[in-house]
Design an enzyme around this catalytic site. Structure first.
Site, PDB file in Angstrom:
ATOM      1  N   ARG A  45      33.728  89.780  27.764  1.00  0.00           N
ATOM      2  CA  ARG A  45      35.141  89.384  27.126  1.00  0.00           C
ATOM      3  C   ARG A  45      36.344  89.826  28.299  1.00  0.00           C
ATOM      4  O   ARG A  45      37.300  89.105  28.429  1.00  0.00           O
ATOM      5  CB  ARG A  45      35.192  90.328  25.935  1.00  0.00           C
ATOM      6  CG  ARG A  45      36.735  90.356  25.449  1.00  0.00           C
ATOM      7  CD  ARG A  45      37.054  90.941  24.114  1.00  0.00           C
ATOM      8  NE  ARG A  45      36.167  92.075  23.599  1.00  0.00           N
ATOM      9  CZ  ARG A  45      36.430  93.246  24.087  1.00  0.00           C
ATOM     10  NH1 ARG A  45      37.288  93.695  24.837  1.00  0.00           N
ATOM     11  NH2 ARG A  45      35.492  94.429  24.037  1.00  0.00           N
ATOM     12  N   TYR A  97      55.243  71.449  18.223  1.00  0.00           N
ATOM     13  CA  TYR A  97      53.774  71.374  17.689  1.00  0.00           C
ATOM     14  C   TYR A  97      53.807  72.113  16.446  1.00  0.00           C
ATOM     15  O   TYR A  97      54.299  73.281  16.300  1.00  0.00           O
ATOM     16  CB  TYR A  97      52.489  71.763  18.658  1.00  0.00           C
ATOM     17  CG  TYR A  97      51.387  71.920  17.885  1.00  0.00           C
ATOM     18  CD1 TYR A  97      50.787  70.719  17.395  1.00  0.00           C
ATOM     19  CD2 TYR A  97      50.627  72.784  17.866  1.00  0.00           C
ATOM     20  CE1 TYR A  97      49.664  70.617  16.634  1.00  0.00           C
ATOM     21  CE2 TYR A  97      49.223  73.002  17.276  1.00  0.00           C
ATOM     22  CZ  TYR A  97      48.804  71.854  16.565  1.00  0.00           C
ATOM     23  OH  TYR A  97      47.559  71.971  15.971  1.00  0.00           O
ATOM     24  N   LYS A 194      43.037  69.056  25.099  1.00  0.00           N
ATOM     25  CA  LYS A 194      43.560  67.544  25.223  1.00  0.00           C
ATOM     26  C   LYS A 194      43.319  67.237  26.823  1.00  0.00           C
ATOM     27  O   LYS A 194      42.473  67.090  27.210  1.00  0.00           O
ATOM     28  CB  LYS A 194      45.273  67.878  24.953  1.00  0.00           C
ATOM     29  CG  LYS A 194      45.451  68.564  23.800  1.00  0.00           C
ATOM     30  CD  LYS A 194      45.077  67.860  22.390  1.00  0.00           C
ATOM     31  CE  LYS A 194      44.910  68.480  21.219  1.00  0.00           C
ATOM     32  NZ  LYS A 194      45.632  69.781  20.784  1.00  0.00           N
TER      33      LYS A 194
HETATM   34  C1  PLP Z   1      51.461  70.328  22.207  1.00  0.00           C
HETATM   35  C2  PLP Z   1      50.317  71.183  21.792  1.00  0.00           C
HETATM   36  N1  PLP Z   1      50.124  72.590  21.740  1.00  0.00           N
HETATM   37  C3  PLP Z   1      49.317  73.160  21.214  1.00  0.00           C
HETATM   38  C4  PLP Z   1      48.218  72.680  20.416  1.00  0.00           C
HETATM   39  C5  PLP Z   1      47.215  73.578  19.693  1.00  0.00           C
HETATM   40  O1  PLP Z   1      46.114  73.500  20.554  1.00  0.00           O
HETATM   41  P1  PLP Z   1      44.544  73.770  20.025  1.00  0.00           P
HETATM   42  O2  PLP Z   1      44.210  72.772  19.100  1.00  0.00           O
HETATM   43  O3  PLP Z   1      43.707  73.539  21.152  1.00  0.00           O
HETATM   44  O4  PLP Z   1      44.821  75.043  19.503  1.00  0.00           O
HETATM   45  C6  PLP Z   1      48.353  71.301  20.358  1.00  0.00           C
HETATM   46  C7  PLP Z   1      47.134  70.806  19.344  1.00  0.00           C
HETATM   47  O5  PLP Z   1      47.271  69.722  18.863  1.00  0.00           O
HETATM   48  C8  PLP Z   1      49.373  70.650  20.790  1.00  0.00           C
HETATM   49  O6  PLP Z   1      49.280  69.303  20.473  1.00  0.00           O
END
Ligand code: PLP
Length: 378
Positions: A45, A97, A194
């Site tokens: 960790r 988001y 992503k």
């Molecule tokens: C721009 C953006 N930031 C943060 C996140 C969150 O990431 P995660 O789904 O890997 O927790 C997303 C998820 O779609 C996103 O599109």
């Protein structure tokens, strides 16, 4: 080194032990310690060599002093916000988001951390929202899903003047197109699920910071709360990064052609793509990024039109997420922004006719053919 070389030769140097071509997966939770030895790793960790490799790679690519890998993008974003003392005030761009919006409005409020959402396309709105306890300015540009453009440098200067840190979610652009640290951001955040991972096969998050003091704060949260990324997932993200340049270039080239096609399509009411000259903020975007990227949104008449269109489409995944080798079409009101109240969505133009397309690596001719036959059904 130029980016394409950097993606292959940063942190992926030949393994000193056996000459392996990729970083080994150290699938270990603990590490033997000689009784009086100072050890680099004691418990996974707190630190793991595979994770450290990924963290160093992303820190180098973003131009930060240190990187931190987390079990999801939300874990990275949460860790960054957890460095703020209770009672802090945050200023966030209003078009962000949905999961981040939910964390700020429903979780961080419990810690006495209050957020004011502003239209940050005008940086003066940040200046106007400042309070004596403002500790962070949180930005996403291009924003999700209507691709609004925020001048990172101008906002970071205002934040710095007020003693607040600037956090930028760089998921959409990746360091291939945009480097927020160079524009004054203190913390850069990624859903590595992503484009960094790039293959829709891992949930991961990364944060990079631009100072040793912030690195200490982030490490305290990463180790203290423990939402670390496992070594196999670190490996997958590193493998994705090796092809980041070639994927981003190809997907962007296709997105540019798809946007041109959509502009001629009578069923499309509006397109949101930073690569279009008339897109608001286009000049700012092209000043701070090297390209418009692989994401675009567009609106159809209403939900019925979206339903008919999506049912006829064959190629894109109709799914939550973005930034993968395959194209992904998503419906923000039911997916990424389902967590946002309807009233807030309306304010941001996230309507029942809005679709977001993450352009993958399919041949453009096939994508256009697929879109054409689906539009024909409307
Ligand atoms: C721009 C953006 N930031 C943060 C996140 C969150 O990431 P995660 O789904 O890997 O927790 C997303 C998820 O779609 C996103 O599109």
């Amino acid at each position: 080194m130029k980016p394409d070389t950097q993606y292959l030769h940063t942190g992926n140097e030949v393994d000193p032990l056996y000459g392996a071509s990729s970083v080994p997966i150290y699938q270990a939770s603990t590490f033997h310690q000689g009784f009086d030895d100072e050890v680099l790793y004691d418990y996974a960790r707190s630190g793991n060599p595979t994770r450290a490799a990924l963290e160093n790679i992303v820190a180098t690519l973003e131009g930060g002093v240190r990187g931190f890998a987390f079990s999801s993008g939300m874990a990275a974003i949460t860790a960054a916000l957890l460095i703020l003392p209770s009672g802090s005030h945050v200023i966030a761009c209003e078009d962000l988001y949905g999961g981040t919006f939910r964390a700020l409005t429903r979780v961080f409020t419990r810690l006495g951390i209050e957020t004011t959402f502003v239209d940050a396309t005008d940086p003066q709105n940040i200046a106007r929202a400042l309070r004596p306890n403002t500790k962070a300015v949180y930005l996403e540009t291009p924003s999700n899903p209507t691709m609004r453009i925020i001048d990172i440098r101008a906002c970071a200067e205002i934040a710095k003047g007020a003693g607040a840190v600037t956090m930028v979610d760089n998921t959409f652009m990746t360091p291939y197109f945009q480097k927020p640290h160079e524009l004054g951001a203190d913390i850069v955040l990624h859903s590595a699920t992503k484009f960094l991972g790039g293959h829709s096969d891992v949930i991961a998050g990364v944060a990079t910071v631009n100072s040793d003091a912030l690195a200490q704060e982030m490490y305290l949260i990463q180790n203290g709360f423990g939402a670390v990324l496992g070594p196999q997932d670190c490996f997958l993200v590193m493998r994705g990064i090796k092809t980041l340049g070639v994927r981003m270039r190809q997907s962007e080239a296709t997105a540019i052609r798809l946007a041109a096609f959509l502009r001629e399509e009578p069923q499309v009411q509006r397109i949101y793509y930073p690569g279009i000259k008339e897109h608001e903020g286009h000049a700012t975007h092209m000043r701070q990024a090297t390209g418009p990227g692989a994401l675009l949104s567009f609106t159809l008449r209403d939900e019925d039109a979206v339903r008919a269109f999506v049912k006829r489409l064959k190629l894109p995944l109709f799914a939550v997420s973005l930034g993968a080798v395959e194209s992904i079409l998503s419906y923000p009101i039911r997916m990424s922004h389902a967590a946002m109240p309807e009233e807030e969505r309306q304010k941001r133009g996230i309507t029942a006719g809005l679709l977001r397309m993450s352009v993958g690596l399919e041949d453009i001719e096939d994508l256009i053919e697929d879109f054409r036959q689906a539009f024909a059904a409307l």
